[in-house]
Design a protein around this motif. Structure first.
Motif, mmCIF file in Angstrom:
data_model
loop_
_atom_site.group_PDB
_atom_site.id
_atom_site.type_symbol
_atom_site.label_atom_id
_atom_site.label_comp_id
_atom_site.label_asym_id
_atom_site.label_seq_id
_atom_site.Cartn_x
_atom_site.Cartn_y
_atom_site.Cartn_z
ATOM 1 N N ILE A 1 0.846 -1.202 0.000
ATOM 2 C CA ILE A 1 0.000 0.000 0.000
ATOM 3 C C ILE A 1 0.878 1.246 0.000
ATOM 4 C CG2 ILE A 1 -1.678 1.338 1.336
ATOM 5 C CD1 ILE A 1 -2.769 -1.360 2.361
ATOM 6 N N ASN A 2 1.895 1.232 0.863
ATOM 7 C CA ASN A 2 2.831 2.356 0.928
ATOM 8 C C ASN A 2 3.633 2.481 -0.361
ATOM 9 O OD1 ASN A 2 3.690 4.536 2.361
ATOM 10 N ND2 ASN A 2 4.792 3.387 3.912
ATOM 11 N N PHE A 3 4.002 1.329 -0.922
ATOM 12 C CA PHE A 3 4.791 1.290 -2.154
ATOM 13 C C PHE A 3 4.034 1.916 -3.319
ATOM 14 C CE2 PHE A 3 6.630 -1.351 -5.729
ATOM 15 C CZ PHE A 3 7.846 -0.693 -5.744
ATOM 16 N N LEU A 4 2.704 1.804 -3.276
ATOM 17 C CA LEU A 4 1.890 2.383 -4.343
ATOM 18 C C LEU A 4 1.955 3.910 -4.343
ATOM 19 C CD1 LEU A 4 -1.228 0.037 -4.229
ATOM 20 C CD2 LEU A 4 0.649 0.030 -5.873
ATOM 21 N N LEU A 5 2.531 4.485 -3.278
ATOM 22 C CA LEU A 5 2.758 5.927 -3.289
ATOM 23 C C LEU A 5 3.840 6.316 -4.294
ATOM 24 C CD1 LEU A 5 2.720 6.744 0.536
ATOM 25 C CD2 LEU A 5 1.006 7.422 -1.152
ATOM 26 N N LEU A 6 4.730 5.387 -4.637
ATOM 27 C CA LEU A 6 5.812 5.722 -5.561
ATOM 28 C C LEU A 6 5.281 6.185 -6.914
ATOM 29 C CD1 LEU A 6 8.824 5.941 -6.081
ATOM 30 C CD2 LEU A 6 8.859 3.503 -6.657
ATOM 31 N N PRO A 7 4.331 5.448 -7.544
ATOM 32 C CA PRO A 7 3.769 5.983 -8.799
ATOM 33 C C PRO A 7 3.108 7.348 -8.610
ATOM 34 C CG PRO A 7 3.157 3.676 -8.519
ATOM 35 C CD PRO A 7 3.790 4.119 -7.241
ATOM 36 N N LEU A 8 2.503 7.570 -7.442
ATOM 37 C CA LEU A 8 1.885 8.868 -7.167
ATOM 38 C C LEU A 8 2.958 9.956 -7.110
ATOM 39 C CD1 LEU A 8 -0.953 9.643 -4.700
ATOM 40 C CD2 LEU A 8 1.171 10.905 -4.460
ATOM 41 N N TYR A 9 4.069 9.678 -6.423
ATOM 42 C CA TYR A 9 5.155 10.652 -6.350
ATOM 43 C C TYR A 9 5.732 10.931 -7.736
ATOM 44 C CZ TYR A 9 5.208 9.710 -1.288
ATOM 45 O OH TYR A 9 4.866 9.567 0.035
ATOM 46 N N ILE A 10 5.884 9.864 -8.527
ATOM 47 C CA ILE A 10 6.432 10.026 -9.873
ATOM 48 C C ILE A 10 5.511 10.891 -10.732
ATOM 49 C CG2 ILE A 10 6.931 8.772 -12.021
ATOM 50 C CD1 ILE A 10 8.038 6.496 -10.249
ATOM 51 N N ALA A 11 4.189 10.714 -10.552
ATOM 52 C CA ALA A 11 3.215 11.459 -11.356
ATOM 53 C C ALA A 11 3.109 12.924 -10.940
ATOM 54 C CB ALA A 11 1.848 10.780 -11.267
ATOM 55 N N TYR A 12 3.225 13.201 -9.636
ATOM 56 C CA TYR A 12 2.930 14.546 -9.139
ATOM 57 C C TYR A 12 4.150 15.345 -8.691
ATOM 58 C CZ TYR A 12 -2.115 13.778 -9.235
ATOM 59 O OH TYR A 12 -3.416 13.557 -9.646
ATOM 60 N N LEU A 13 5.256 14.654 -8.420
ATOM 61 C CA LEU A 13 6.434 15.358 -7.912
ATOM 62 C C LEU A 13 7.575 15.285 -8.917
ATOM 63 C CD1 LEU A 13 6.415 14.074 -4.204
ATOM 64 C CD2 LEU A 13 5.274 16.087 -5.155
ATOM 65 N N SER A 14 8.543 16.147 -8.750
ATOM 66 C CA SER A 14 9.688 16.184 -9.666
ATOM 67 C C SER A 14 10.738 15.158 -9.251
ATOM 68 C CB SER A 14 10.310 17.579 -9.652
ATOM 69 O OG SER A 14 10.869 17.859 -8.376
ATOM 70 N N GLU B 1 13.673 15.942 -8.625
ATOM 71 C CA GLU B 1 14.405 16.598 -7.533
ATOM 72 C C GLU B 1 13.728 16.330 -6.195
ATOM 73 O OE1 GLU B 1 16.062 21.014 -6.231
ATOM 74 O OE2 GLU B 1 15.277 20.665 -8.244
ATOM 75 N N ASP B 2 12.379 16.365 -6.177
ATOM 76 C CA ASP B 2 11.653 16.042 -4.946
ATOM 77 C C ASP B 2 11.912 14.602 -4.526
ATOM 78 O OD1 ASP B 2 10.272 18.355 -4.030
ATOM 79 O OD2 ASP B 2 8.922 18.219 -5.741
ATOM 80 N N LEU B 3 11.961 13.683 -5.501
ATOM 81 C CA LEU B 3 12.239 12.285 -5.165
ATOM 82 C C LEU B 3 13.667 12.125 -4.658
ATOM 83 C CD1 LEU B 3 10.509 9.904 -7.729
ATOM 84 C CD2 LEU B 3 9.819 10.527 -5.441
ATOM 85 N N GLY B 4 14.577 12.919 -5.191
ATOM 86 C CA GLY B 4 15.943 12.901 -4.668
ATOM 87 C C GLY B 4 15.991 13.390 -3.233
ATOM 88 N N SER B 5 15.225 14.446 -2.936
ATOM 89 C CA SER B 5 15.144 14.953 -1.558
ATOM 90 C C SER B 5 14.526 13.917 -0.638
ATOM 91 C CB SER B 5 14.314 16.240 -1.526
ATOM 92 O OG SER B 5 14.882 17.229 -2.351
ATOM 93 N N PHE B 6 13.477 13.266 -1.103
ATOM 94 C CA PHE B 6 12.801 12.202 -0.350
ATOM 95 C C PHE B 6 13.787 11.083 -0.010
ATOM 96 C CE2 PHE B 6 10.501 8.081 -1.053
ATOM 97 C CZ PHE B 6 9.839 8.035 0.161
ATOM 98 N N THR B 7 14.575 10.666 -0.995
ATOM 99 C CA THR B 7 15.559 9.594 -0.788
ATOM 100 C C THR B 7 16.595 9.995 0.255
ATOM 101 O OG1 THR B 7 15.287 8.830 -3.075
ATOM 102 C CG2 THR B 7 17.297 8.170 -1.932
ATOM 103 N N ALA B 8 17.123 11.216 0.149
ATOM 104 C CA ALA B 8 18.196 11.653 1.054
ATOM 105 C C ALA B 8 17.686 11.878 2.475
ATOM 106 C CB ALA B 8 18.831 12.933 0.514
ATOM 107 N N ILE B 9 16.527 12.535 2.619
ATOM 108 C CA ILE B 9 16.024 12.852 3.963
ATOM 109 C C ILE B 9 15.612 11.589 4.708
ATOM 110 C CG2 ILE B 9 14.158 14.004 5.225
ATOM 111 C CD1 ILE B 9 14.333 16.267 3.163
ATOM 112 N N TYR B 10 15.026 10.628 3.994
ATOM 113 C CA TYR B 10 14.629 9.401 4.688
ATOM 114 C C TYR B 10 15.829 8.521 5.002
ATOM 115 C CZ TYR B 10 9.704 10.122 5.156
ATOM 116 O OH TYR B 10 8.490 10.608 5.581
ATOM 117 N N ALA B 11 16.901 8.654 4.255
ATOM 118 C CA ALA B 11 18.148 7.998 4.664
ATOM 119 C C ALA B 11 18.666 8.633 5.947
ATOM 120 C CB ALA B 11 19.183 8.114 3.548
#
Length: 504
Positions: free
Chosen positions: A24-37, A39-49
Motif C-alpha cells: 500500500i505504501n509502495f503504491l505511493l511511488l507511482p503517485l510521487y512520480i506522477a505529481y512530484l519532480s 528533484e523532490d524524489l531525490g530529496s525524499f531519498t536523502a532525507i529518509y536515509a
C-alpha cells in the motif's frame, strides 16, 4: 517441526501485514512520480536515509535489549518494559528537542536553504518513532502479532491517506479542477511549491495519531528507572548502538551520499539530486526482498531468544537458515525475471528505468542482509554483542569506500555494489566468528550453492529479451521453476520425511 511451524505462523502474520502495508505504501511511488519532480524524489531519498540513520541513535539497541532481558534473564517482563520505556522516553524527547533546535543549521548543511521546517518535522518524526519502538517490541515479545500487525497497518493507511489528501486532492482543488467551493479553504493552507514537504508532514500526522492506539494495545505502563536493571541493559545495548549505526550506514548511505558523490553531468540532462531520485526509485523495487527480511526479523528475533536454552537450538537455527535461503532465492529470481513488467507498473515512462539493471544486485544484497540476521543470533544469545560492532563497523567502512570509489566511476551500479559487497563481507565475518564461539551446523556448501545459482538466474532472466513478449515472459518464468526443480532434487530426503509426517 512444531517449532518451525510456530516461527512460520508468526512470520506469516507479520509478513501478510508487512507486505500488505508496504505494498500500500509502495503504491505511493507511482503517485510521487506522477505529481512530484525528480528533484523532490531525490530529496525524499536523502532525507529518509537521514531519518533511518538517526532512528538508530534514538533507540540505541533497546529493542533487542528488551527482548534479551524480558525473556532470558529471569526478570519480571513488566518491570523490564517500564524501565526501558521510561529510559527511551527521556532520551528521545531530549534528542528530539536538540535536533529540532538545530533545524536551521541542518537545512543549510544538507543544501535545503529556507527549508528548516523539514528538519523540525524530521525531529518530531524521529521522537515519535522512538517512543513507539518499545511498545511495538512488547507486542512482539508477547506473541501478539495480530495487534502488532493491525497497528502497523493502520499507521500505513493513515500515512497513505494524508499523502493522497495533500499531494493529489489539495492540488486539484487549489487549481480549481474540482470541488471549487473548497478552493478558498484549501488555499488558506496549501503550498503548491511543496513536494517532499508534504511527504514528511503526512508521516508526522500518521505517527502522531497512532500513539494512543499503540499505548492502549500494549497495556499498562508506569514510570520506573531502576539502576540495578538499567545498568546491565546499557552494558548490553551499547555495542548494539554502534552496530546499529554501522549497520544503517551500510543500508542507507548509498542513498544518502549518492547525490553528493556523483559528479555533475555524469548522467546527461540530470542534476545529481535528480539522478538520486532515479536511484532511490529503483532501490525501492528491491522492496519485495526487504519485506520478507523485515517480516522474518519481526518473528524470528523473539523466537530465537525463546529457544536459546534448548539443547537442540543450534540444529533448529541451521534449518531455519537453510529454508530461509531457499525461499528468498526463489523470490529473488521471480522478481528479477519480471522486472520489465514490475517497472512499467511502478515507474511508468518518465525515465526512471535508467537504473533498473541494479535491482537484481540490490535484491541479492537484501538477501545477504537476511543471511547476516540469521547468523547474528550467536552473539545476541551469548552476550558477545561487542562482535556486532566489529562486524558492522567493517561493513560501514566497506560501504563508504565502495561508494566513494565506485559511484564516480559507475554511477547507479557503483552504489548498488556497495550494498552487496557490504552484506557479503559482514555475513562471512559473522559466520567465522560464530562458528568459533557458538558452533551451528549450517549446510554451508548447499546454502552457498543456492545463492550463487539464484543470483546467476536472476541476471540471466533480466537480460534475456526475445522478439515475442509472451515468449520472453514464459522463458523468464521458466527459471524459477528450474530452480525449484533443483531444490526438490537436492532436498528430496527432507521432503520425503515431511510427507511421512503429514501422512501420520
Amino acid at each position: 517441526m512444531s517449532k518451525l511451524k510456530q516461527l512460520a505462523g508468526q512470520t506469516a502474520i507479520y509478513g501478510i501485514s508487512s507486505i500488505l502495508g508496504r505494498v500500500i505504501n509502495f503504491l505511493l511511488l507511482p503517485l510521487y512520480i506522477a505529481y512530484l519532480s525528480k528533484e523532490d524524489l531525490g530529496s525524499f531519498t536523502a532525507i529518509y536515509a537521514f531519518i533511518a540513520f538517526f532512528n538508530v541513535i534514538f533507540t540505541y539497541g533497546m529493542e533487542t535489549t528488551f527482548f534479551r532481558f524480558s525473556t532470558g534473564k529471569g526478570l519480571d517482563p513488566q518491570k523490564v518494559y517500564n524501565n526501558v520505556q521510561s529510559l527511551v522516553l527521556t532520551t528521545s524527547l531530549s534528542l528530539g528537542a536538540l535536533l529540532f533546535l538545530s533545524a536551521e543549521q541542518l537545512s543549510v548543511w544538507m543544501e535545503y536553504p529556507g527549508k528548516s521546517h523539514l528538519f523540525q518535522w524530521t525531529a518530531m518524526i524521529l521522537t515519535i518513532d522512538a517512543v513507539l519502538a518499545i511498545p511495538y517490541a512488547k507486542l512482539r515479545a508477547e506473541n501478539k502479532s495480530l495487534k502488532f500487525a493491525l497497528t502497523k497497518l493502520l499507521n500505513i493507511l493513515l500515512n497513505v491517506g494524508f499523502n493522497i489528501f495533500f499531494i493529489v486532492v489539495c492540488r486539484h482543488v487549489y487549481q480549481g479542477d474540482y470541488l471549487g467551493f473548497l478552493q478558498p479553504f484549501v488555499g488558506s493552507f496549501y503550498h503548491p511549491e511543496w513536494g517532499v514537504d508534504y511527504i514528511l508532514l503526512s508521516n508526522l500526522f500518521a505517527n502522531a495519531l497512532i500513539i494512543p492506539v499503540l499505548f492502549f494495545m500494549s497495556g499498562k505502563f508506569s514510570w520506573q528507572m531502576d539502576k540495578s536493571i538499567l545498568g546491565p541493559m546499557w552494558h548490553y545495548a551499547l555495542p548494539l548502538l554502534f552496530m546499529g549505526l554501522a549497520g544503517v550506514t551500510n543500508e542507507v548511505f548509498s542513498r544518502f551520499l549518492f547525490e553528493y558523490v556523483l559528479p555533475e553531468n555524469f548522467y546527461p540532462g540530470l542534476t545529481a539530486r535528480e539522478a538520486g531520485g532515479i536511484f532511490g526509485a529503483n532501490f525501492k523495487l528491491a522492496i519485495f526482498m526487504n519485506l520478507i527480511i523485515q517480516a522474518f526479523k519481526y518473528a524470528a528475533e523473539p523466537f530465537f531468544f525463546s529457544q536459546s536454552e534448548d539443547k537442540n537450538s543450534p540444529q533448529l537455527y541451521a534449518r531455519v537458515m537453510h529454508w530461509f535461503i531457499i525461499f528468498c532465492s526463489v523470490l529473488m529470481i521471480l522478481v528479477a525475471v519480471n522486472l520489465d513488467i514490475i517497472s512499467k507498473i511502478i515507474l511508468g515512462n518518465k525515465g526512471y528505468q535508467a537504473g533498473m539493471d541494479i535491482v537484481p544486485m540490490l535484491l541479492m544484497g537484501y538477501l545477504m542482509l537476511g543471511v547476516y540476521f540469521n547468523l547474528s543470533i550467536w552473539f545476541k544469545i551469548t552476550d558477545r554483542t561487542i562482535y556486532s560492532f566489529y562486524i558492522t563497523f567493517t561493513g560501514a567502512v566497506v560501504t563508504i569506500l565502495v561508494i566513494f570509489l565506485m559511484v564516480p566511476q559507475y554511477g547507479y551500479t557503483g552504489a548498488a555494489m556497495s550494498t552487496l559487497a557490504t552484506y557479503v563481507i559482514m555475513s562471512v565475518m559473522c559466520y567465522f566468528f560464530g562458528q568459533k564461539y557458538y558452533p551451528i551446523p549450517y549446510k554451508t556448501a548447499n546454502d552457498i550453492f543456492y545463492l550463487v545459482i539464484a543470483f546467476g538466474f536472476s541476471y540471466l532472466g533480466f537480460y534475456i529479451q526475445l522478439d515475442s513478449g509472451v515468449l520472453t515472459f514464459l522463458v523468464h518464468n521458466l527459471l524459477p521453476l528450474l530452480f525449484l526443480g533443483l531444490v526438490v532434487l537436492m532436498e528430496r530426503e527432507e521432503i520425503r520425511q515431511l510427507k511421512n509426517r503429514i501422512r501420520r
